[in-house]
Design an enzyme around this catalytic site. Structure first.
Site, short mmCIF file in Angstrom:
data_model
loop_
_atom_site.label_atom_id
_atom_site.label_comp_id
_atom_site.label_asym_id
_atom_site.label_seq_id
_atom_site.Cartn_x
_atom_site.Cartn_y
_atom_site.Cartn_z
N LYS A 69 0.98 -1.25 -0.02
CA LYS A 69 0.01 0.07 0.01
C LYS A 69 0.87 1.15 -0.09
O LYS A 69 0.51 2.49 -0.71
CB LYS A 69 -0.85 0.08 1.31
CG LYS A 69 -0.37 0.36 2.27
CD LYS A 69 -1.29 0.18 3.91
CE LYS A 69 -0.64 0.21 5.01
NZ LYS A 69 -0.06 1.29 5.23
N ASP A 128 -3.05 7.73 4.31
CA ASP A 128 -2.82 6.47 4.76
C ASP A 128 -3.64 5.84 5.93
O ASP A 128 -4.08 6.78 6.79
CB ASP A 128 -1.24 6.38 4.68
CG ASP A 128 -0.81 5.13 4.94
OD1 ASP A 128 -1.20 4.21 4.41
OD2 ASP A 128 0.59 4.93 5.24
N GLU A 129 -3.48 4.74 6.15
CA GLU A 129 -4.26 4.02 7.18
C GLU A 129 -5.38 4.59 7.43
O GLU A 129 -5.76 4.86 8.91
CB GLU A 129 -3.35 4.18 8.45
CG GLU A 129 -1.96 3.55 8.34
CD GLU A 129 -1.64 2.09 8.57
OE1 GLU A 129 -2.91 1.39 8.59
OE2 GLU A 129 -0.58 1.28 8.80
N GLN A 180 -7.81 -4.30 9.35
CA GLN A 180 -6.54 -3.92 10.39
C GLN A 180 -7.08 -2.66 11.44
O GLN A 180 -5.91 -2.13 11.92
CB GLN A 180 -5.25 -3.59 9.47
CG GLN A 180 -4.80 -4.70 8.65
CD GLN A 180 -3.34 -4.58 8.12
OE1 GLN A 180 -2.40 -4.31 8.84
NE2 GLN A 180 -3.46 -4.31 6.83
#
Length: 727
Positions: A35, A220-221, A251
């Site tokens: 990613k 991100d995330e 996650q």
DNA sequence: CGCGTCGTGGTTTTT
DNA sequence: CCACGACGCG
């Protein structure tokens, strides 16, 4: 322009994501699917094919480490420094915005950032001052309450207790806390985000400027964003910017601190024509590890759905070792690592993951015994150490005399004879006149409102700060710090502290001098960002220590076995991974099993842990564990039972010798079942009479039970021979 | 002010 | 069990 170098080395899905047009995109990126690579290549693609300047790109991450890595990889790929591009954490970016627009945000120019430790101290004092029972209203909980509300975008005045007395008390504490922060020019972490958000809401022209600037926003995330972070992004994106969001609902392991996985759903509803790309090819783990992880995570409901696959080999089976107790477990781990190293592997390629920090101890002991070097992740940050914070608090006093939190910390550190009485007088004065503690102290001295002895001590303190203030003009940061260490008497004080601890503290203070030196060199080289050029070096440095200081020991220089919690393992990968303490009550944590959502998060945590492993995954559980000085006989974790049996091999060399009967840990869940007994039950024995079944150990025909007989007291009996009757 | 004793509580962590 | 914080004494 030749863009082949951006696209080669990408698989079809990655390439699809990277080469999307001027669109919103949601990239569901499974563990180990590349990613960061997609994010980095997407940025390069935007710059090189869409005629977009790096200046118009904003990339947001959660940790400074991730931000630094991303920036480095972009520069590497583009082969030019990505200067004008904003890459940073939510907090870092919001802070930057607040520095430029402090006036519009209603902040003093010299506003300071406090960390959670400062915040807690402040709250303790507020609760005490308000004569609130600390046992009933712990500062810890107040902190939790306030941060939660701020993360939800809520101010104290937005809250309504609706007659709930408890709630009203928390709201009142929130109010007083915020008042103190505002008066002292202090921002806690959650406040940074909230302020930045409010700044835009209240100043549409400021918002419009940022919206015009940032054409592309990459996150991100994303599964870790909380409410206020989402609102901030939504506002910034407006109607014109394009978002490129990367995340993995499987996650999401930070729900307990306000992260909202639902934001992934929300973003699909709130942004028009959002392209969805799934990255499911995994480049990290073997087929067997992935099969196990996939099977586990399938048990969760409401997933967006994703199944990792690999073009690689099946690899070794996942191993399970059921230890007798936690020492045996640790021994097994160290033994296995030793063998692995003898086969020519590196220690640093081994990670031992556990659910809670308390579990590290036994492991450390076992590693020490074998002289095996190890490193524990996630210890205390350098800038969080007490002695460092003392020195920094002096610097904060110099930067801003409004800073009451720094004043409180420093006024009698090191001890200079200013006691609680004197401090009370200063606080009362400050409250009465609505001034800072520093100004209140001056008033007290003027009015000679405290005994001569205290006056003298206060004057001593006053002089120290004043002389530091004089120096702060042009002497440079390093000299200022040296003067702090010298004049405050901090070094002297810590030198007196006996033992290893005192020595370490003095060394840390010296290390702080080096850190300042390095910081001055770095900022000279990098040049100061436009937002910060108005600020003096001192304030920039202080913001850095609060916001950007790294974990210190996280550098993986030496060849060490890596020990860390499952949470801090996220984003990392290791050829050999141990997951220890796979037991009900420990993992999943006892406190999570009641609620479905929390259990699902534990399961995701397990999934995260498993997908860290590249070649070999080893799970361990103990049949007997001492925890908090008590004995536990936990069952093997349900997560182990949820894995496909054919990819797991039960390794337990000694088991065959001691217990020849079925050693299958999955079936043998509850050894007492065969005898139709359960803990707490009252039973009758021929000779000892009636008693309560307290405990048991062992399996199958070797089960021993502990019974507390009413007459004969507690006894251990072999169940097979005891001939007990349920009463 | 510093040291000792008693008592309590004890996932996960970044900024 | 053990680490940390509150309290009391010299």
């Amino acid at each position: 322009m030749d863009v082949t170098h951006i696209l080669e080395s990408l698989n079809d899905e990655q390439r699809e994501a990277v080469t999307l047009g001027d669109e919103h995109a949601l990239i569901l990126a499974g563990a180990g699917s590349g990613k960061t690579r997609v994010l980095v290549h997407r940025i390069a693609w935007i710059i090189q094919t869409m005629n977009i300047s790096p200046y118009s790109i904003l990339a947001v991450t959660f940790t400074n480490k991730a931000a630094a890595e991303m920036r480095g990889r972009i520069e590497n790929l583009l082969n030019v420094p990505a200067g004008g591009m904003w890459v940073g954490t939510f907090h870092g970016l919001a802070h930057r915005i607040l520095r430029t627009h402090y006036a519009e945000a209603g902040l003093p120019k010299a506003f300071q950032i406090i960390d959670s430790d400062d915040q807690l101290r402040l709250l303790k004092r507020i609760i005490r001052d308000a004569q609130i029972d600390e046992a009933k209203w712990p500062a810890k909980q107040a902190q939790w309450y306030i941060n939660n509300k701020k993360d939800e975008g809520l101010r104290a005045q937005n809250l309504d207790a609706q007659g709930d007395f408890m709630e009203q008390q928390w709201i009142d504490i929130y109010k007083s806390y915020q008042k103190i922060c505002d008066n002292s020019g202090l921002l806690d972490f959650a406040e940074i985000l909230l302020r930045a958000h409010e700044l835009w809401l209240k100043n549409p022209s400021v918002l419009a400027d940022f919206q015009r600037r940032f054409r592309h926003i990459l996150v991100d995330e994303f599964q870790d964003t909380n409410t206020i972070q989402y609102a901030w992004l939504r506002l910034l994106a407006g109607q014109t910017s394009k978002v490129f969001i990367v995340g993995d609902d499987d996650q999401s392991i930070y729900g307990w601190r306000g992260a909202k996985v639902e934001n992934i759903q929300r973003v699909q509803n709130e942004f028009e024509k959002m392209f969805l790309v799934r990255l499911e090819q995994n480049y990290r783990s073997t087929g067997n590890i992935l099969r196990a992880a996939n099977k586990l995570i399938e048990k969760n409901f409401g997933r967006l759905g994703k199944k990792l696959w690999t073009a690689g080999e099946d690899g070794e089976l996942v191993k399970l070792y059921t230890a007798y107790n936690e020492q045996d477990e640790a021994r097994f781990v160290v033994e296995t690592i030793k063998q692995w190293i003898e086969q020519g592997n590196d220690r640093k390629d081994c990670a031992v993951l556990y659910r809670s920090n308390a579990q590290s101890r036994v492991l450390e002991e076992a590693l020490l015994m074998e002289n095996m070097p190890y490193r524990i992740y996630g210890g205390m940050r350098f800038f969080d150490r007490a002695e460092i914070k003392d020195a920094l608090a002096y610097l904060r006093m110099v930067a801003s005399q409004l800073d009451d939190a720094a004043f409180e910390r420093v006024i009698n550190t090191p001890p200079r004879g200013i006691g609680e009485k004197t401090l009370q007088a200063i606080r009362a004065q400050a409250l009465k006149d609505g001034v800072s503690l520093w100004d209140a102290m001056a008033l007290i001295l003027e009015a000679q409102a405290v005994p001569a002895r205290a006056s003298k001590a206060l004057n001593g303190f006053l002089e120290i700060i004043n002389s530091l203030l004089e120096l702060s003009g042009g002497a440079g940061l390093e000299n200022l710090l040296l003067a702090v260490l010298e004049q405050s008497g901090l070094v002297e004080h810590y030198k007196k502290e006996k033992g290893e601890k005192g020595r370490a503290r003095v060394e840390n203070l010296q290390e702080l001098v080096s850190a300042v030196k390095q910081f001055e060199l770095d900022s000279l080289e990098a040049g100061v960002d436009e937002e910060f050029e108005e600020m003096d070096d001192l304030s920039v440095f202080l913001a850095y220590t609060a916001l950007e200081s790294s974990n210190g020991q996280a550098e993986i220089g030496d060849d060490c076995v890596q020990l860390m919690t499952l949470h801090s393992a996220k984003g990392l990968e290791f050829p050999m991974v141990f997951m220890v303490g796979m037991e009900e009550g420990l993992f999943p944590s006892e406190r999570s099993v009641e609620e479905v959502d929390r259990l699902a998060e534990e399961r995701r945590l397990c999934y995260v842990g498993m997908t860290r492993a590249e070649k070999q995954l080893v799970l361990t559980a103990a049949e007997h564990r001492r925890l908090y000085g008590r004995e536990f006989y936990p069952k093997v974790s349900r997560f182990v039972r949820e894995l496909p049996q054919d990819v797991i091999v039960d390794v337990r060399p000694r088991a065959q010798i001691s217990t020849p009967i079925s050693r299958n840990t999955f079936i043998d869940e509850d050894a007492l079942d065969d005898f139709q007994l359960c803990l707490g039950q009252i039973v009758r024995h021929m000779k000892f009479g009636d008693g309560v079944l307290l405990n048991f150990e062992g399996k199958g025909h070797h089960v021993r039970v502990q019974i507390n007989f009413y007459d004969a007291g507690p006894k251990w009996l072999v169940l097979a021979y005891a001939n007990l009757q349920p009463v």
